[in-house]
Design a protein around this motif. Structure first.
Motif, PDB file in Angstrom:
ATOM      1  N   SER A 877       0.878  -1.207  -0.084  1.00 49.08           N
ATOM      2  CA  SER A 877      -0.207   0.030   0.043  1.00 49.08           C
ATOM      3  C   SER A 877       0.856   1.152   0.189  1.00 49.08           C
ATOM      4  O   SER A 877       0.553   2.305  -0.839  1.00 49.08           O
ATOM      5  N   VAL A 878       1.774   1.349   0.623  1.00 51.57           N
ATOM      6  CA  VAL A 878       2.735   2.429   0.721  1.00 51.57           C
ATOM      7  C   VAL A 878       3.528   2.565  -0.532  1.00 51.57           C
ATOM      8  O   VAL A 878       3.624   3.823  -1.009  1.00 51.57           O
ATOM      9  N   TYR A 879       3.808   1.630  -0.975  1.00 56.17           N
ATOM     10  CA  TYR A 879       4.635   1.691  -2.415  1.00 56.17           C
ATOM     11  C   TYR A 879       3.293   2.343  -3.448  1.00 56.17           C
ATOM     12  O   TYR A 879       3.786   3.211  -4.280  1.00 56.17           O
ATOM     13  N   CYS A 880       2.363   1.862  -3.457  1.00 55.56           N
ATOM     14  CA  CYS A 880       1.358   2.414  -4.455  1.00 55.56           C
ATOM     15  C   CYS A 880       1.117   3.599  -4.243  1.00 55.56           C
ATOM     16  O   CYS A 880       0.841   4.651  -5.239  1.00 55.56           O
ATOM     17  N   TYR A 881       0.783   4.306  -2.802  1.00 51.57           N
ATOM     18  CA  TYR A 881       0.390   5.660  -2.503  1.00 51.57           C
ATOM     19  C   TYR A 881       1.559   6.465  -2.721  1.00 51.57           C
ATOM     20  O   TYR A 881       1.406   7.596  -3.608  1.00 51.57           O
ATOM     21  N   ARG A 882       2.913   5.959  -2.744  1.00 47.29           N
ATOM     22  CA  ARG A 882       3.818   7.075  -3.167  1.00 47.29           C
ATOM     23  C   ARG A 882       3.943   7.083  -4.530  1.00 47.29           C
ATOM     24  O   ARG A 882       4.180   8.123  -5.100  1.00 47.29           O
ATOM     25  N   ARG A 883       3.713   6.212  -5.511  1.00 39.88           N
ATOM     26  CA  ARG A 883       3.794   6.265  -6.769  1.00 39.88           C
ATOM     27  C   ARG A 883       2.576   7.172  -7.538  1.00 39.88           C
ATOM     28  O   ARG A 883       2.814   7.913  -8.179  1.00 39.88           O
ATOM     29  N   LYS A 884       1.462   6.951  -6.566  1.00 47.63           N
ATOM     30  CA  LYS A 884       0.192   7.794  -6.950  1.00 47.63           C
ATOM     31  C   LYS A 884       0.508   9.080  -6.648  1.00 47.63           C
ATOM     32  O   LYS A 884       0.273  10.190  -7.466  1.00 47.63           O
TER      33      LYS A 884
END
Length: 1504
Positions: A877-884
């Motif tokens: 979730s953290v990875y996806c959030y930072r990307r977005k």
């Protein structure tokens, strides 16, 4: 402080009061009573019931007994106060306070609740209530109720009078009130006459003025006439005030008036004044004091015989008045005015106004002192014989000086008379007159043989002025009680009767000087001697001539009996054995008696015997009344037979038998029960009950039987009271058991037993006990405590036991051992255990219990299985959030950069446009500084606000002022309309009129608006009355909305007459504020919008512009244009040229408009030539060319023809054009909204050109339609985006350019720190006060009410229509931008938060940033107004009266009345029905008056 004369008047009035109260006391000269105050005494009153005397002095109220001994006192000052302070003093509005003395202004006994009304000069004349028995106890006081409770005056020289009365409201409730009359004080409540309530009731508070009658309360006339009140009294349903006032002219000479109003008049409609003249030539023109009393038999006869007063009877009331020549103390006089003649003259004045055009015998007799307009008032023809005054005149009446009530001066004295009191003794009248020197004159009407009847003077012996000052006191600080007669000091008959004092006469048989009431045989002839002939008793003969009263030496011992004669021995005469001894009251009875020792007097004359008998030893008889204590027949028949009482059926009372000859009842009426005590008791009985009533028998044996619901009771004979009460003991029946089933049962118990028998429903279950063998049965077989339960060998806790349920708590853990307590083996090794229940000796297994096994999972397995997946999910979730986030941040930066570029572009454009606008506006600013704002005059302003929106617009009859009335009927119609105006001034009629119209379904919203505007003009001459009507209707409207649980909807729309009345009221009250404050920024805003709009292309056909605030009025196409400067010559006005800036894309008509505005800029729009009345000629060379919108050279595009522009004619920069005025005009094609005309030839040519053509200016309408369709397609998104950006930048550009002008206008309207019109504060306070009285009205609702009443109802209307305020022309494109600003103003005034989205209207998006600032301005404005000092009724009514005076004559009042009558005619039957059903309307003959008006206006022949 008050003048010495005023203080002396107060003191002497008190002194006279006490002189009269002491008239019956035999006081010795040395026993005079007095009381000294430490401060000057202002007022004195006496409670007639207790005899207590109350002194109102500076800073102190004293309570004295009848002997002037102090019983209590209370301090009323000094108080921290300032003249300009509005109480309470703790408020920040009270500045520079200091200890100030509290002068007592009013003392009034309020007998119904044993209180004393006390009003002082501090805190704006606030009053308090003190306990009559102990003035140290304050019953009521409040200084926080505001101006409505200010009663008295803070001015020392202003007198206040009052009288107790009652007030009956429309619900029939009666209230104790007091009516107050008060002169003018610069800082006082301005109510000349007011009615003050003495209790809290609904909206009213104690001391509030509950009647609003502005004509005699607060008008500007109060300081003009300078009323000086001296007396108030009530008599036979009327309340009277006696005062002096000026005539309102520059001459300050005073005249005395008595005013009268009906005690039950709730509006002071009956208030009428009559001038009183005293002495020759009205020499004694200023009243000083007065007293109202019956004249007595002798004075009444003398007044009647004089022929000056009409017929006067002894019981009539007469007003005795002392007056002086305008405070000149040289001499004073006493004059008398019978109330009958005053009332008759008042009726003459009223009748003259209502029936004879204000004339008596052809001479004007009626004055209208409290009105600016008096020439048309007395025009009605109404029978007033049944009316207590009349309510249809807008102002009170008064007599003209020629019809004043005249009276001769019956007594004239040197010096200033300041007090008067009247007494009647022995049918003769005595007047007590006090002067400013502290002397009191006792004046009687006497007789003189040579001169006839007249008045004679005698100085009442009082403490002299010198002796008072000798005690170190001022005369205003002492009160003295002296007798009004000294009969007891006269020792012989001649000295007794010679002064002709009606109080003193010679009591012959007692040989002393007494009052008639103190002489026992005064009623017999010559028993009490008093006569103007001064005759006394003269002894003619005495027989025997030498009878001695001394002891003799030989055979007689002389004794002196009760009479003054001597007898031999002790043989005084005696009477005894009277018969009868019992004498019934009301029946003439002859009494006989026996006498002894009467032979001594046989030689005396019979007449002398009657005197002797009266002085002989007395005997006793008994007077009795049969009705006393015998209110019913049974009590009467139970009376002792010796009284011979009988029940008289016809009289329904117990009387002596000879007083009821034929109607004696043999049987009494049926018993009547009035009460049963107690009403409730135990079903079990056994209590004593009392029956109260009448005719419940004569003897205890008369009570045969008593039963309650069929159950016999025991009569307690020892407590029986004849006729009135019966006592009995309540006994209920006993239950009887016949059988029991079953006959046998278990010893363990638990068996249900059924008992059968009679009367088993007697008493309650709690009263019944059942036993078996002495053991009490229970309803259940066993209780919870007796039950036992086991799981295995472990007992369970029994919680509760019901008929079919048993609640248990099982063991917390599974039992491991077998039970040893039970008879059979129970194996607990298996998973199932038996549940055993035991009741007594019985056991039952009712089921089994199973304990679940606990399979625990090890902790080291649970933790990894749960935590590891959670960690994986979090990391993903953290990875996806930072990307977005990174992607969104890049998009945001991109959009932000674009917005910054766009904002920078708009900012630059706004800066440039604003700079250009400010430069252009400099000329307009110079015009403003020269006072050239074209404000409309008041009439034109009101005409446009009230009537321009009507269906006829500028041609409305109220604007044109033209009525189509035949010349022969104009006089009749005018008189009838004046009568209709008077009828509208009746609140009863007007309220019925409005409600009748609003109840009709065809009386739509447009009609209500128009009707309200007509009413505003018709009542403009009396705006205080108009305001009262508006308040009344608003309170009813408010009640309807609050009761329907929708208070927020009030005033939102003009759905009622009163809502439009409020709009008009605001328009009237804020006109001056527009001219003085808000008008200039509004005009600047209008000019700025107009200039900015005309700076760019404006399509003359579709009414769209390049520069606007309204997205729907935005010109979408990018039109090419350039600015031209034209040199304009006006034909026939000299060689001067005027440079005018225009656009080459302007139509010829648009060019004309700009040229006219530039050339005639110093003239208002209405005085300028119109576009179609001028022609424009271009002279490029030696020949000229007439420019027109359409001609043969106009370009064609298919069937479309383009309107000619300057570019079409190829007009260049600096070209010279000539403007000429044309005489004959016809309607211009593209300016049809102006209803103008151009020449007939041009029209014919143009019609020929346009037969088959369609016309456009800049954009063809069909192209606009195509553009709209393209915007909705997905195909041309790029074009749509470009258009959106164009829209946005243009709107933002114009908005930024105009921002300062918008802000300036908002600040001028919403700044409470500057001058706020009094009407706004007054009305907002009214809304706040009403909100506090309703539980479901919160702060938000009040905010909505204020917004609906002022910003939405007035300011939005003015903002959208500048031509309502200024003489200007508002084009459609300017109106479109004004609408956006008006909508922003409306949004700023609402509490609702608007959530913005891409679908929100562009105008809301446009001002989204500023809305929050504007909302705060509105909130601060409302809060600031709430914190301001309240606007008093006086100030508001004064302002309204000034508006009426200044502007009413300019309005078309007669036209408004004529148009209003059209509604009365249309709904005539409904109005008549409404008036017939209203008792108030019936009493005022309103139906008859309307019928007469209808007959005159509609030229009808009626049977009236």
């Amino acid at each position: 402080g008050a003048s010495p004369w005023v203080r002396a008047a107060l003191l002497l009035l008190c002194l006279l009061l006490l002189c009269l109260s002491a008239a019956g006391n035999q006081l010795q000269e040395e026993a005079l009573l007095d009381f000294s105050s430490i401060t000057p005494i202002n007022n004195v009153v006496q409670d007639p019931r207790s005899g207590r005397v109350y002194l109102g002095a500076v800073n102190t109220i004293y309570q004295l007994d009848e002997a002037l001994r102090e019983e209590a006192r209370t301090m009323t000052g000094p108080k921290e106060d300032a003249r300009t302070c509005t109480p309470p003093v703790s408020t920040p509005y009270c500045q520079d306070t200091k200890p100030s003395p509290n002068v007592n202004k009013l003392l009034l006994v309020h007998p119904s609740n044993d209180s004393l009304i006390v009003c002082g000069s501090r805190y704006r004349g606030i009053c308090s209530l003190l306990n009559l028995s102990n003035v140290e106890q304050q019953l009521y006081y409040s200084d926080s109720k505001g101006e409505r409770t200010y009663v008295a005056s803070i001015e020392d020289g202003v007198a206040v009078v009052a009288v107790m009365s009652t007030y009956i409201n429309k619900d029939g409730n009666t209230f104790n009130v007091f009516l107050v009359g008060k002169g003018y004080g610069s800082l006082d409540s301005s109510k000349l006459i007011s009615t003050r309530i003495l209790q809290d009731y609904r909206d009213w508070v104690v001391f509030e003025s509950i009647i609003e009658a502005s004509t005699v309360q607060a008008t500007p006339f109060v300081p003009k006439y300078l009323h000086d009140f001296r007396h108030a009294f009530k008599e036979e349903g009327f309340v009277y005030f006696l005062f002096s006032r000026t005539m309102g002219s520059t001459d300050n000479k005073n005249f005395t008036f008595v005013s009268r109003l009906c005690e039950d008049d709730p509006h002071y409609y009956s208030y009428t004044e009559l001038q009183l003249n005293c002495g020759p030539g009205n020499r004694y023109n200023k009243v000083q004091a007065a007293y109202v009393a019956s004249p007595g038999k002798e004075l009444a006869r003398g007044m009647t015989e004089s022929g000056q007063y009409g017929k006067v009877l002894a019981w009539h009331k007469v007003l005795f008045m002392v007056a002086s020549p305008d405070d000149d103390g040289a001499d004073s006089a006493l004059c008398m005015y019978p109330l009958n003649t005053i009332n008759e003259r008042l009726v003459d004045i009223i009748s003259a106004c209502y029936s004879d055009s204000g004339k008596i015998a052809g001479i004007p007799a009626v004055d209208i002192p409290y009105s600016y307009k008096t020439d048309e008032f007395c025009t009605s023809h109404i029978d007033v014989s049944s009316l207590c005054g009349a309510d249809f005149l807008p102002s009170p009446l008064a007599s003209k000086p020629e019809f004043a009530q005249q009276a001769k001066a019956v007594i004239i004295r040197r010096g200033l008379l300041t007090a008067v009191a009247i007494a009647v003794e022995n049918d003769h009248t005595i007047a007590f007159l006090g002067n400013s020197l502290g002397e009191v004159y006792k004046v009687r009407r006497g007789w003189n043989g040579m001169c006839g009847s007249g008045w004679f003077l005698e100085v009442c012996k009082v403490m002299s002025r010198e002796s008072v000052q000798g005690k170190g006191l001022g005369e205003e600080s002492m009160i003295t009680k002296v007798p009004v007669q000294t009969c007891h000091l006269k020792t012989d008959c001649q000295s007794c009767v010679s002064p002709w004092d009606p109080y003193c006469g010679w009591c012959v048989l007692e040989g002393r000087c007494t009052r008639r009431s103190d002489c026992r045989r005064a009623e017999e002839k010559n028993g009490w001697l008093w006569s103007p002939k001064q005759q006394c008793v003269k002894i003619v003969s005495f027989n025997p001539p030498n009878l001695s009263c001394k002891k003799t030496q030989h055979k007689y011992k002389c004794s002196k009996c009760s009479i003054s004669i001597c007898v031999q021995g002790a043989r005084c005469p005696q009477f005894e054995n009277p018969d009868p001894v019992l004498i019934p009251v009301g029946f003439k009875t002859t009494i006989g008696f026996e006498g002894i020792n009467l032979d001594v007097y046989q030689v005396l004359e019979k007449k002398t015997m009657s005197y002797i008998a009266s002085l002989l030893p007395s005997f006793t008889v008994t007077l009795y009344s049969c009705s006393l204590g015998r209110e019913d027949c049974s009590l009467c028949k139970n009376a002792d037979p010796k009284y011979r009482c009988v029940w008289c059926v016809k009289r329904k009372s117990c009387v002596y038998e000879k007083l009821c000859t034929n109607d004696q009842g043999t049987e009494c009426p049926d018993p009547h029960i009035t009460d049963i005590i107690p009403r409730y008791g135990p079903v079990g009985g056994g209590i004593s009950v009392t029956i109260k009533g009448s005719n419940l028998g004569i003897h205890k044996e008369d009570i045969k039987a008593i039963s309650v619901v069929g159950v016999p009771c025991i009569h307690q004979e020892n407590k029986y009271a004849v006729s009135t009460s019966v006592f009995y003991l309540l006994i209920l029946q006993d239950p009887i058991a016949r059988s029991v089933h079953p006959a046998n049962g278990s010893k363990a118990g638990g068996t249900v037993i059924t008992i059968s028998g009679f009367n088993l429903d007697t008493a309650t279950r709690e009263d019944i006990a059942v036993t078996v063998g002495g053991v009490v049965c229970f309803e259940k077989a066993m209780t919870a405590k007796e039950a036992q339960a086991f799981v295995g060998d472990v007992p369970c806790y029994v919680n509760a036991l019901q008929d079919d349920k048993l609640f248990l708590d099982p063991p917390s853990s599974q039992p491991q051992a077998r039970s040893k307590r039970h008879r059979r083996r129970r194996d607990t090794s298996s998973d199932t255990l038996d549940l055993l229940i035991k009741f007594g000796n019985g056991e039952w297994v009712v089921g089994s219990v199973h304990y679940e096994s606990n399979n625990e999972v090890p902790l080291f397995i649970i933790i990894p299985a749960v935590i590891i997946p959670m960690l994986l999910i979090i990391l993903v979730s953290v990875y996806c959030y930072r990307r977005k986030s990174q992607q969104a941040e890049r998009e945001y930066e991109k959009v932000k950069h674009q917005l910054e570029n766009l904002e920078e572009s708009v900012r630059d454009r706004c800066k440039k446009e604003f700079t250009d606008l400010m430069i252009e506006m400099e000329d307009h600013t110079n015009e403003l500084s020269e006072g050239r704002i074209p404000f409309l005059d008041y009439k034109t302003y009101t005409d446009r606000v009230f009537f321009l929106p009507s269906k006829d617009g500028a041609n409305d009859v109220m604007i044109t002022g033209k009525l189509d009335i035949p010349e022969a009927r104009k006089a009749i119609v005018g008189q009838a309309l004046n009568q209709f105006s008077n009828l509208l001034n009746s609140k009863t009629f007007l309220i019925n009129f409005i409600k009748t119209l609003e109840g009709r379904p065809d009386f739509n919203a447009r009609a209500k608006v128009y009707f309200a505007s007509l009413l505003t003009v018709a009542l403009h001459g009396k705006l205080e009355y108009y305001t009262d009507i508006m308040r009344t209707l608003l309170l009813e409207l408010m009640g309807n909305y609050v009761d329907s649980k929708n208070p927020k909807l009030m005033l939102r729309r003009s759905e009622t007459v009163v809502e439009r009345m409020l709009c008009n009221w605001m328009s009237i009250c804020l006109y001056q504020f527009l001219k003085d404050s808000a008008g200039e920024p509004l005009y600047k805003l209008f000019r700025a919008i107009k200039h900015q709009t005309e700076k760019g292309p404006v399509d003359a056909r579709v009414k769209k512009a390049k520069y606007t605030l309204n997205d729907t009025g935005l010109l979408g196409d990018d039109v090419e244009y350039c600015v031209l400067t034209l040199q304009v010559l006006v034909h026939g006005e000299g060689p001067d040229v005027t440079p005018v800036k225009v656009l080459n894309c302007d139509t010829v008509s648009q060019v004309k408009e700009k040229i006219i505005e530039a050339v005639y800029r110093n003239l208002p729009y209405s005085q300028r030539p119109k576009v179609d009345s001028v022609s424009l000629e271009w002279r490029p060379g030696s020949t000229g060319q007439i420019l027109s919108d359409l001609d043969l050279t106009s370009q064609k595009e298919g069937r479309w023809r383009r309107i000619n522009t300057l570019a079409h004619y190829n007009v260049r920069d600096n070209a010279t054009l000539v403007l000429s005025i044309v005489l004959h005009t016809q309607q211009n094609y593209d300016q049809n909204q102006d209803n103008q005309e151009e020449s007939k030839n041009v029209l014919l040519k143009r019609n020929a050109l346009l037969e088959d053509d369609k016309v456009f200016h800049l954009v063809r309408p069909d192209e606009l339609d195509e553009m709209k369709s393209k915007r909705g397609s997905m195909k041309d998104k790029s074009m749509t985006k470009a258009i959106t950006e164009i829209y946005l930048t243009r709107l933002l550009s114009v908005k930024g350019t105009l921002q300062q002008f918008v802000d300036d206008f908002f600040r001028s309207v919403l700044c409470s720190g500057s001058v706020v019109p009094p009407a706004i504060k007054y009305f907002f306070d009214f809304l706040d006060e009403q909100a506090l009285k309703h539980d479901n009205v919160d702060e938000e609702t009040v905010h909505i009410w204020k917004t609906n009443s002022l910003p939405l109802r007035f300011w939005v209307n003015i903002l959208k229509n500048p031509h309502f305020t200024f003489d200007v022309h508002v084009t459609e494109v300017v109106d479109a931008s004004l609408s956006v600003i008006a909508q922003t103003f409306m949004d700023a005034c609402t509490k609702t938060e608007h959530k913005l989205s891409r679908d929100s209207p562009s105008n809301k998006l446009l001002y989204a940033k500023e809305i929050s600032t504007y909302k705060k301005m509105v909130d601060d404005y409302y809060k600031g107004i709430r914190q301001m000092v309240s606007v008093s009724d006086q100030d508001m009514n004064t302002h309204l009266a000034e508006v009426s005076r200044t502007h009413t004559d300019k309005l078309n009042t007669q036209v408004a009345l004529h148009q209003l009558y059209q509604y009365a005619s249309k709904y005539y039957d409904g109005i008549i029905q409404s008036l017939d059903e209203d008792p108030a309307a019936q009493s005022k003959q309103l139906t008859l008056r309307l019928q007469r008006i209808a007959a005159a206006l509609e030229n009808k022949v009626t049977d009236l």
